[in-house]
Scaffold this motif. Structure first.
Motif, PDB file in Angstrom:
ATOM      1  N   ASN A 264       5.409   3.906  -0.559  1.00  0.00           N
ATOM      2  CA  ASN A 264       5.924   4.170  -1.899  1.00  0.00           C
ATOM      3  C   ASN A 264       7.376   4.640  -1.928  1.00  0.00           C
ATOM      4  O   ASN A 264       8.168   4.195  -2.757  1.00  0.00           O
TER       5      ASN A 264
ATOM      6  N   SER B 127       1.193  -0.939  -6.847  1.00  0.00           N
ATOM      7  CA  SER B 127       2.120  -1.531  -5.883  1.00  0.00           C
ATOM      8  C   SER B 127       2.358  -3.021  -6.076  1.00  0.00           C
ATOM      9  O   SER B 127       3.197  -3.606  -5.378  1.00  0.00           O
TER      10      SER B 127
ATOM     11  N   SER C 190       3.139  -1.196   2.312  1.00  0.00           N
ATOM     12  CA  SER C 190       3.132  -0.717   0.921  1.00  0.00           C
ATOM     13  C   SER C 190       3.476   0.770   0.829  1.00  0.00           C
ATOM     14  O   SER C 190       2.806   1.530   0.119  1.00  0.00           O
TER      15      SER C 190
END
Length: 751
Positions: A511, A449, A509
């Motif tokens: 995805n 990430s 974070s």
């Protein structure tokens, strides 16, 4: 007739020997003169750490300054009369700095009083006048040496820097007639024999200093008549061709003083630093006597291994100094009571930060350094911060056993100062003294990430399409790969949140929003931005790039995040600040590069707002609990099957990158938050934090957004999210749902 024949034959043989000797002497004269004039010795490149700079309000605790003084081998003193000493009184330190030739020029010894309060430097005053100072620098720590081809270490010093007492003591013990003989002295041999017989031990040598020098420079140590004859002849030639002072200066720079691990200590300059932690100009009588004692046999008279034997010889030399009126009686008695050498510290015999030093060597090979630097000597001034290095090493040592019992778990740490694009500390192995593979610069691993801020930056740069309040989708997605297989990206928790704001997607974070944004801005555009940010490793132009399928080293990651820490500009990081020769002549001074723009300042501010959100309420919120909100910005990174754990965090001064993983790429079962983050937290807890500046640049202003739709709404609405954004002119009729209010005038009046 036979007698006459023998005499003639002997005369002819003598003539042949004389002619041969003459030709040999001519050959020696030619070759030896050239070698002695230009190739006497190779000097080391002495690598220095940054000088510790004390400034009012600087986040620096007294304990940190004391730790640095200990490493510099300053002595605690009640009076601080001598340079290289300090005294502690309450929350104040009185420091008498040694004289030192900084890269910017020489500085005299100076005494100051430093006051501390609340973990910071409160004030600086010059002593004895009490004048307020804005800045004060300590002499820097020697980080290590880069040796020449011969693998010898020395710090060249001119004869004018060697104390007269040291010169007189050396001549007294080793060669009293130095200034009167022609390189070989029969009287010295006789006098030495008588002195040694009287003392019942070897207190004086028979060879002249010139002969000793010849032996050290050009000959083996075999005890044969031919070698001794050769030594004498070479000494005569050198004495004839060069001045006494040139010979003496060469001797002081060449003489061998023992071993420090795998490196040889040559010359009084380096010996003074190694044994006493000070320059040759600062040596006390007892220290001078000790160095002269070691000259006789560095292995036999090793003060760390044979202190009683060495003390006996040192005291014998002190007695000779007193007898010849080189020392007064009080000075003689004081010298006898002086400790031989301080016990070896934890770093003596070790290299400070071998992985950092390896980076220095690599950079040195890329600079325009004179080819003959080994003749003139080289002083390399770096940005290395020993306090930061010790903190990084200690954090790795304490956290890795707590995180995993597996000894295969490895670590890398990079601490940089983005403001001047410098590297201040590197850890390339969980064992900091382990030479070899430097994971900080050589471990090329997937970053997970950590790639996402680049994608969000590309989106936020499209100010008419995206802002921090824009609604993005965290929904399942299926993509066809080039080979025909399907790719179904997932979130690390296996869940989907549906619709959420762009700010929340970055802070948490997620995805799927990152993949959708990556496809929206275009994967080729992401590749271009990464290359603009210094990434020179292969970058796969595939959708999975949005989740970090690119491989980078921790150093590359630090430079990538330096873009966000420096208003969107990429600048390569360096370890070397300046280069001088051993006499202080500067021939390289680094200016922090201007770099070039990767993202504009406004886009960078928006991404940084999101990265502060990572710390305040996202995957890095453990850091906010320790250091407060908006103190840091950063990002976590976790790769497939938990093979790599990353965390990057930065404040106003420093950027810290931590990677955890295994060399065999097996899973470590740690996320960025559960693995690398605790190491980052401990580093910042010891370094201290200087909170980030949070004022958004013009034209950004705080704007209210509807939490479900992401449209701009009035600031007085009860339910809202506020983010910095480009100014938006709202119609007067816009309500708190972001819609145009079509009610009648009287309904609005009585609402």
């Amino acid at each position: 007739m036979l007698m006459r024949f023998l005499l003639v034959t002997l005369a002819k043989l003598a003539l042949v020997v004389l002619i041969t000797l003459g030709f040999y002497a001519i050959y020696l004269d030619s070759s030896l003169t050239k070698r002695f004039a230009s190739e006497r010795y190779q000097a080391s490149a002495i690598v220095y750490a940054r000088p510790l700079t004390l400034e009012p309000t600087a986040p620096l605790r007294m304990s940190q300054v004391l730790a640095e003084l200990t490493q510099l081998r300053y002595q605690q003193s009640a009076t601080t009369a001598a340079s290289g000493s300090y005294r502690r009184t309450g929350d104040q330190l009185e420091i008498h700095r040694r004289p030192f030739d900084f890269a910017s020029g020489p500085a005299m010894a100076q005494k100051v009083r430093v006051s501390f309060a609340n973990g910071r430097v409160a004030s600086l005053r010059s002593l004895p006048d009490g004048r307020m100072l804005s800045q004060f620098q300590l002499d820097p720590l020697v980080l290590g040496q880069v040796t020449g081809d011969q693998g010898e270490d020395r710090l060249l010093v001119g004869l004018e820097r060697v104390p007269n007492l040291l010169i007189e003591t050396l001549l007294l013990v080793e060669d009293r007639d130095f200034y009167h003989h022609a390189g070989v002295s029969l009287s010295s041999i006789g006098r030495a024999a008588l002195a040694n017989l009287a003392a019942m031990e070897t207190v004086q040598g028979g060879s002249t200093l010139t002969q000793q020098l010849v032996k050290n420079l050009y000959l083996t140590r075999e005890q044969t008549l031919w070698r001794k004859a050769n030594e004498a002849l070479m000494a005569l030639i050198i004495d004839f061709r060069f001045s006494k002072n040139e010979i003496l200066e060469t001797y002081f720079n060449e003489i061998y003083f023992g071993q420090d691990g795998g490196r040889a200590i040559h010359g009084v300059g380096l010996a003074s630093r190694y044994y006493f932690g000070k320059s040759v100009e600062e040596l006390e009588p007892a220290e001078m006597a000790l160095l002269v004692a070691i000259v006789k046999g560095p292995s036999y008279y090793n003060p760390h291994r044979y202190p009683e034997r060495v003390k006996k010889r040192r005291d014998m030399i002190l007695q000779l100094m007193f007898a010849e009126n080189l020392l007064s009686q009080p000075a003689y008695l004081t010298a006898l009571d002086t400790t031989l050498v301080a016990p070896k510290g934890p770093r003596v015999g070790q290299t400070w930060a071998p992985h950092y030093l390896a980076q220095v060597k690599q950079e040195l090979s890329q600079l325009n350094v004179p080819e003959d630097w080994a003749q003139q000597g080289l002083r390399v001034f770096t940005y290395f911060d020993p306090l930061a290095q010790q903190i990084a090493e200690a954090s790795v040592a304490s956290q890795l056993p707590r995180l995993s019992k597996a000894e295969e778990l490895q670590a890398a740490v990079v601490i940089a100062e983005p403001d001047n694009a410098s590297l201040v500390a590197l850890v390339g192995d969980r064992q900091p003294q382990q030479f070899g593979f430097n994971r900080a610069s050589m471990a090329i691993r997937q970053v997970g990430s950590l790639i996402k801020p680049t994608i969000y930056g590309l989106a936020l740069a499209q100010k008419n399409s995206f802002h921090l309040g824009t609604i993005v989708e965290d929904q399942p997605l299926e993509l066809q790969e080039a080979d025909g297989t399907s790719w179904r990206p997932a979130n690390y928790d296996g869940k989907f949140q549906g619709s959420l704001m762009l700010y929340d997607a970055l802070a948490q974070s997620r995805n799927l929003p990152a993949v959708r944004l990556g496809l929206s801005v275009g994967i080729p555009a992401v590749v271009d931005k990464l290359q603009a940010a210094g990434v020179d490793t292969p970058i796969p132009s595939v959708p999975s790039l949005a989740l970090g399928s690119v491989e980078l080293s921790p150093l590359q990651v630090s430079e990538l995040y330096g873009v966000w820490a420096q208003q969107g500009r990429y600048r390569s990081y360096a370890t070397i600040q300046a280069l001088t020769d051993h006499r202080g002549l500067e021939f390289y001074q680094r200016r922090p590069p201007a770099g070039y723009e990767v993202f504009d300042e406004v886009t960078t501010a928006l991404v940084n707002y999101g990265l502060r959100g990572v710390i305040n309420e996202g995957t890095g919120k453990a850091l906010a609990a320790l250091f407060g909100s908006d103190a840091l910005a950063g990002k976590s990174g976790t790769t497939n099957d938990y093979r790599d754990s990353w965390f990057v965090a930065y404040d106003e001064d420093k950027l810290v990158t931590v990677w955890l993983g295994r060399d065999d790429n097996q899973p470590i079962h740690l996320t960025g938050s559960s693995g690398a983050l605790p190491v980052v937290a401990e580093i910042f807890s010891q370094l201290g934090v200087r909170p980030l500046a949070t004022q958004p640049p013009a034209p950004l202003q705080l704007t209210a957004f509807h939490p479900q739709t992401g449209v701009a709404i009035p600031l007085d609405c009860p339910s809202q999210r506020r983010f910095p954004a480009y100014p938006q002119a709202l119609p007067e009729q816009v309500n708190c749902d972001g819609e145009i209010d079509e009610r009648a005038w009287w309904e609005k009046l009585f609402n």
